[in-house]
Design a protein around this motif. Structure first.
Motif, PDB file in Angstrom:
ATOM      1  N   ASP A 267      -4.680 100.875  70.729  1.00  0.00           N
ATOM      2  CA  ASP A 267      -3.986 101.244  71.965  1.00  0.00           C
ATOM      3  C   ASP A 267      -3.696  99.965  72.733  1.00  0.00           C
ATOM      4  N   GLY A 268      -2.462  99.461  72.611  1.00  0.00           N
ATOM      5  CA  GLY A 268      -2.201  98.136  73.170  1.00  0.00           C
ATOM      6  C   GLY A 268      -3.077  97.141  72.423  1.00  0.00           C
ATOM      7  N   SER A 269      -3.849  96.345  73.142  1.00  0.00           N
ATOM      8  CA  SER A 269      -4.692  95.352  72.474  1.00  0.00           C
ATOM      9  C   SER A 269      -6.136  95.819  72.342  1.00  0.00           C
ATOM     10  N   VAL A 270      -6.371  97.103  72.571  1.00  0.00           N
ATOM     11  CA  VAL A 270      -7.735  97.627  72.619  1.00  0.00           C
ATOM     12  C   VAL A 270      -7.904  98.712  71.564  1.00  0.00           C
TER      13      VAL A 270
END
Lengths: 555, 555
Positions: free
Chosen positions: A442-445
């Protein structure tokens, strides 16, 4: 139980199509040395995973045992088998083995995330085998819709296992190795303990068709076209890409590759030598000067993906190129269930432009990359395994595949994600149930599918959002009126007054009646305001929004 | 131009399958007297319309001319034709005409919204005609997958129009009237000015099959079943419901109706006399005492709808009844494009229970209610209209249908929503382009599709939501630190500190640097805080959330 055992544990792919991740282990219970086969992704959708970029199997079980992982093997370079490798490398730190083309693609992904290039090791084909603890693993070429797809021949101290990978029975696949029944018979000559087998097309009753049945029809279609021809297929289906390009060249058309994946796949195929004699291509810039009847564009986006080249062309100009009345758009592909809306959207956009869309409803321009029921049976027949464990399928596919195996007197085992199967004895049995799940990129996570984050997004999408701000003075009395902001909610409800006014008034009244005990208690205040706001909204607009309450105290 | 004209204006249904709403008018330009044919709904989806309950055509154009509306005609009782009647009655206030069964269903909907029952008037069939200003409108029975579907014979001062409604060519439809070519030939004997014609199945190349081809196969299947049989189809397909019930009774099974729509449709059909000889049914309570091999459940939810009976049974117990290993679930239906995920979800849930799912892949348990290409041509042939205007289709269907008409020498007119066609002359021509759109029924409120409300919901679903609260003292200086709340966002980003801490710190720093001019200016403060919070989030989690900023000033 202290003796050693051989285990199979699907963490992903056995209960869905996508997100493949399979584990084999050998050793004393909880001391098994482990190998991993494939770490792929699944794709999100608005219904269940809005905002998520990619989905991989939850690998916590593996991470807790990372000192026992010998290696990761990648059967082929499709995203649902290789897409999670780079996202999990940090946590697993195990060497990755793949054949040349697959390794090329894997390395590109690894370097995008700054992982060491040499973590990916190139291996040859069976009978060569990689020693990985108690296992010896060989890559046996098998036909599929991507070059170098391989079944794994996994030799263990208690016998040989075959992990089919994704496959079809194609004796003339165009690019890549044909299915070789004799080779599989030889592999099985001393017996196969278990076949872990692709189930995708188990409901297709007729034998699958060869890639070689397509070039004639495709060439004819392209020759018959009068305007520009734009064709899409999965970029990784290099044989198809080549067929389309050759058909274009044969019709006197210059070939243009559009879309990142299309260029990357052709590049990787040429680099690794799996693709030869690909017609020369021109750039989109060069194409602008070529008459449209002399162009064939090969584009990404066979599934209607919004950002792919096909969807961009459907919306208008892309890289300076634009479709027009009299052009043809060919889907040399099928729509994966769940992607219908996106595909239909671009077909209608093309229709508005006057572009003729040709899809695979005639059955002449696409063949599947997976074994149909009779082809699955062919693999059963040549290997004659002691047990068949279906994988790469939803529950319904696995269940049907078990029935197919049992119908020919084989032992079929229905193992879904998290079911650890003990293969040591004469008959496979369930050893343990492992907690499995999905991890969202999720995005960078990376977040857990059950963390509640995505659930909150879905709720906001369904119910809208309301912010309530209340200021409390030093005496714990409301300072001024509560303030309401909304997002994703109508301005006015049935009373025709602004929704925020109505809710603010109801909140004010409630605050006026609330006793000192509640006004001092943040939690009680939060609960009360939330409840009143939701009820007030429901009266006005027939919806209970998600609410964020902010109480600011001056004390 | 002052002479009178005959116009056709689709407001919905010409550019999508669903949300039908067609207008005909006759008179001097902008003085035409109007009739409306069908006001239906479309269904929302998470991708484009999360949280929305139903979608109807934007009828603003009609509302502005409501004094000129003579009547609304409902061709049949499918939701995409009748579902918007009650939601628009307040604004249109026109009398509604329908045949008996359709009127029964329409009245039920009207009374749910406390509209007068007598606004719906029951009419007989053609040659009887309703006088509506310059129009005379007759209901000509035509076969479809619901009783009493009708084509409209619309006589105007300049000639006769036929509006096909939804139809198929079925000479043996089971329940309801067969397609009657002679009747249509008689209707066309003095010429047809224009045929406005259903396009749904124009891409299906073979002639459609009759409802009468199903009972034998269905009866055989039900007889062969050993456990409980549960069958689903569209509740409004009364012929199919009857076939399924009779098959159950013939196999010695008691029939149970599950789901509100199923009970309502059977009730309305019996009440209006269109359904006769329906086998006796028992209640779910009674069914609990019947051995499962003696039960046949007819349930709603053929499209996998989450709240329908089929999905509830797939999740567990419903009305005290539960499916088990060895039971059979029959989809006597096809999956409408876009609903695949929901249908596949329940199939897999049944698979996990050990229930055998039978779908229509064999082609034996379902036939479509729409005319395939050869059947569309049959209607063209019997009516020989001067012009064919395709309706009830996406752009691709309308375009293909125009090609079909033109291939047989007829004039085909591609008219999408908002295109007003002047039918007065010898050749239809576009008179005007009207702004059209979609209205969302959202809780108890109607909102415009382009109002931005649903766009905000989609953005929150994709990006999550962040609330920023800042307190400013009497001197327009920040009082304490900014406060951040999140919804639908991960707790921690790549720095591993709580996301809210990181963003609060960045906001504090920005506020510390902001000059007095900005601190005094609500708009500048809002913009600055929003920008910093989004950038800060992007650095931490790779996502820019939707932001609500609340600045509270003590001054």
């Amino acid at each position: 139980m202290s003796s050693e055992r051989l285990i199979y544990l699907p963490l992903g792919g056995a209960g869905e199509i996508g997100m493949n991740a399979y584990v084999y282990g050998y050793g004393a219970p909880e001391k098994e040395r482990l190998i991993v086969v494939d770490i792929g992704v699944a794709f999100p959708d608005m219904d269940t995973s809005p905002g998520v970029d990619l989905i991989i199997a939850d690998i916590d079980w593996l991470v807790k045992r990372k000192d026992r992982i010998e290696a990761v093997f990648v059967t082929h370079a499709h995203e649902d088998h290789v897409g999670g490798i780079a996202h999990t490398y940090d946590r697993l730190q195990a060497p990755i083995y793949a054949r040349k083309f697959t390794a090329n693609i894997t390395k590109r992904k690894m370097s995008e995330y700054n992982h060491p290039d040499d973590a990916v090791r190139i291996v040859g084909t069976f009978p060569h085998q990689v020693e990985a603890g108690p296992f010896k693993v060989g890559f046996q070429p098998i036909s599929h819709s991507i070059p170098e797809s391989s079944a794994l021949v996994i030799d263990t101290p208690v016998g040989r296992i075959v992990h089919s990978g994704d496959f079809k029975v194609d004796l003339t696949p165009g690019v890549g190795e044909p299915f070789d029944p004799a080779a599989f018979e030889a592999i099985a000559k001393d017996g196969i303990k278990a076949l872990i087998c692709d189930s995708t097309n188990v409901f297709s009753q007729l034998p699958g068709r060869s890639e070689a049945t397509l070039p004639e029809a495709i060439t004819e279609l392209v020759k018959s076209a009068e305007g520009m021809v734009v064709a899409t297929t999965f970029a990784s289906n290099v044989a198809r890409v080549k067929t389309l390009a050759i058909a274009g060249a044969a019709a006197g058309r210059s070939v243009v590759l559009l879309g990142r994946a299309m260029k990357r796949m052709v590049e990787a195929s040429v680099e690794t030598g799996v693709l030869k004699d690909f017609p020369p291509t021109i750039s989109p810039e060069q194409a602008r000067d070529v008459p449209r009847e002399n162009l064939l564009l090969l584009v990404t986006g066979s599934q209607g993906e919004r950002r792919a080249a096909s969807a961009q062309l459907a919306r208008g100009k892309y890289m300076g190129l634009q479709m027009k009345e009299g052009d043809m758009f060919l889907f040399s592909s099928k729509t994966i269930p769940g992607n219908e809306r996106g595909v239909i959207r671009i077909i209608n956009q093309f229709s508005e432009m006057g572009v003729d869309v040709v899809d695979d409803s005639s059955g002449k321009y696409h063949v599947s990359g997976h074994a149909n029921r009779p082809d699955i049976e062919t693999l059963h027949d040549v290997l004659k395994p002691q047990a068949v464990i279906p994988m790469h399928g939803e529950h319904r596919h696995l269940r049907e595949h078990v029935k197919v195996a049992e119908a020919k007197g084989l032992t079929g085992v229905l193992a879904v994600n998290g079911m650890m199967i003990d293969l040591s004895g004469n008959k496979p049995k369930v050893a343990e149930y492992i907690e499995t799940g999905r991890t969202y990129i999720d995005g960078s996570v990376q977040i857990g599918a059950m963390d509640g984050i995505v659930r909150d997004r879905i709720r906001m999408a369904l119910n809208g959002h309301m912010t309530i701000t209340v200021l409390m003075d030093e005496q714990d009395e409301p300072l001024g009126d509560p303030w309401v902001d909304t997002m994703g909610l109508p301005d006015n409800g049935i009373s025709n007054a602004p929704l925020t006014d109505v809710v603010e008034q109801d909140l004010s009244q409630w605050l006026g009646r609330a006793g000192a005990k509640i006004l001092r208690d943040d939690k009680a205040l939060d609960e009360g305001l939330r409840r009143v706001a939701r009820q007030s909204s429901h009266n006005e607009i027939g919806k209970k929004p998600e609410v964020t309450v902010v109480v600011s105290r001056l004390s």
